[in-house]
Enzyme design. Structure first.
Site, PDB file in Angstrom:
ATOM      1  N   SER A  46       0.810  -1.221   0.000  1.00  0.00           N
ATOM      2  CA  SER A  46       0.000   0.000   0.000  1.00  0.00           C
ATOM      3  C   SER A  46       0.841   1.267   0.000  1.00  0.00           C
ATOM      4  O   SER A  46       0.395   2.312  -0.485  1.00  0.00           O
ATOM      5  CB  SER A  46      -0.935  -0.002   1.217  1.00  0.00           C
ATOM      6  N   ASP A 203      -4.704   7.198   9.733  1.00  0.00           N
ATOM      7  CA  ASP A 203      -4.476   5.842  10.241  1.00  0.00           C
ATOM      8  C   ASP A 203      -3.107   5.677  10.877  1.00  0.00           C
ATOM      9  O   ASP A 203      -2.820   4.666  11.530  1.00  0.00           O
ATOM     10  CB  ASP A 203      -4.685   4.800   9.139  1.00  0.00           C
ATOM     11  N   HIS A 206       0.076   5.272   6.816  1.00  0.00           N
ATOM     12  CA  HIS A 206       0.350   5.649   5.430  1.00  0.00           C
ATOM     13  C   HIS A 206       0.635   7.140   5.332  1.00  0.00           C
ATOM     14  O   HIS A 206      -0.058   7.947   5.959  1.00  0.00           O
ATOM     15  CB  HIS A 206      -0.835   5.266   4.532  1.00  0.00           C
TER      16      HIS A 206
END
Length: 232
Positions: A46, A203, A206
């Site tokens: 990701s 979060d 990231h």
């Protein structure tokens, strides 16, 4: 006799003209081939894919390609990042991720192995398989390391952290010692979550667009070294 000479001269001129045209065509094709951009495949998770960003043009791959172009490099960076992928997932798909146009490979995997607490020995074996595939294709590689947190204990951290350098030395790849090195250089301290938070999404895992920018600036010179290795 004069007629024969004229025929011979015309025939010779025609042959020379065909040879000249063929040479021009070869030069044109060579120039076209030299003008083609270098293609780098970024194999990752990701962090590579640009997870969570509203504007995907602010992701790692687009920002890296843009940074390289501002440095004068004719390059295409292909996004082979899959959110949630572990090193095992990267190994499973590396064969088809590397198309015939691929000139070089960036490997940024291991973050999800850490999140799941996977055995470093398994992660190492998977990365080893990925590098073997790249070597078999004679592709230069930049291996980007991840740093394990301390919550799994010192032995786990030691085993995980050293595998990148050891594999890089074994396969003769380039090595970036820390994916988040650009953030650390900007003053983000792992011991101070708030210092990292200003460069991260909500979060906490990231990077934000600004965080990605700093990461790219940190890794960019290593990717330039990778470009220099293409064709060498």
């Amino acid at each position: 006799m004069q007629k024969v000479l004229r025929v011979m001269l015309c025939t010779g001129y025609g042959a020379m003209r065909r040879m000249r045209n063929a040479a021009i065509a070869v030069l044109a094709l060579s120039s076209f081939a030299m003008a083609e951009p270098v293609t780098i495949v970024a194999l990752g998770d990701s962090l590579t894919a640009g997870y969570g960003l509203e504007d995907q043009s602010q992701g790692f791959v687009p920002q890296l390609e843009g940074w390289l172009k501002t440095k004068g490099h004719d390059v295409v960076v292909q996004n082979a990042g899959v959110s949630g992928d572990t090193t095992a997932g990267g190994l499973a798909r590396v064969g088809w991720a590397l198309g015939p146009e691929t000139d070089a490979l960036i490997v940024t995997l291991g973050g999800n192995d850490l999140l799941r607490g996977l055995d470093p020995a398994s992660s190492r074996a998977n990365l080893d398989g990925i590098l073997k595939e790249a070597v078999a294709r004679k592709l230069p590689v930049l291996l980007v390391a991840m740093k394990a947190p301390g919550n799994f204990g010192p032995e786990y951290k030691q085993a995980f952290d050293v595998m990148y350098g050891e594999l890089s030395a074994m396969y003769g790849t380039l090595l970036a010692e820390d994916f988040f090195g650009g953030l650390r250089a900007a003053g983000a301290d792992p011991a101070d979550p708030a210092s990292f938070a200003k460069f991260m999404q909500a979060d906490g895992l990231h990077p934000s667009p600004e965080g990605v920018k700093l990461i790219v600036e940190g890794l960019g010179p290593k990717v330039e070294d990778l470009l220099a290795a293409v064709g060498s």
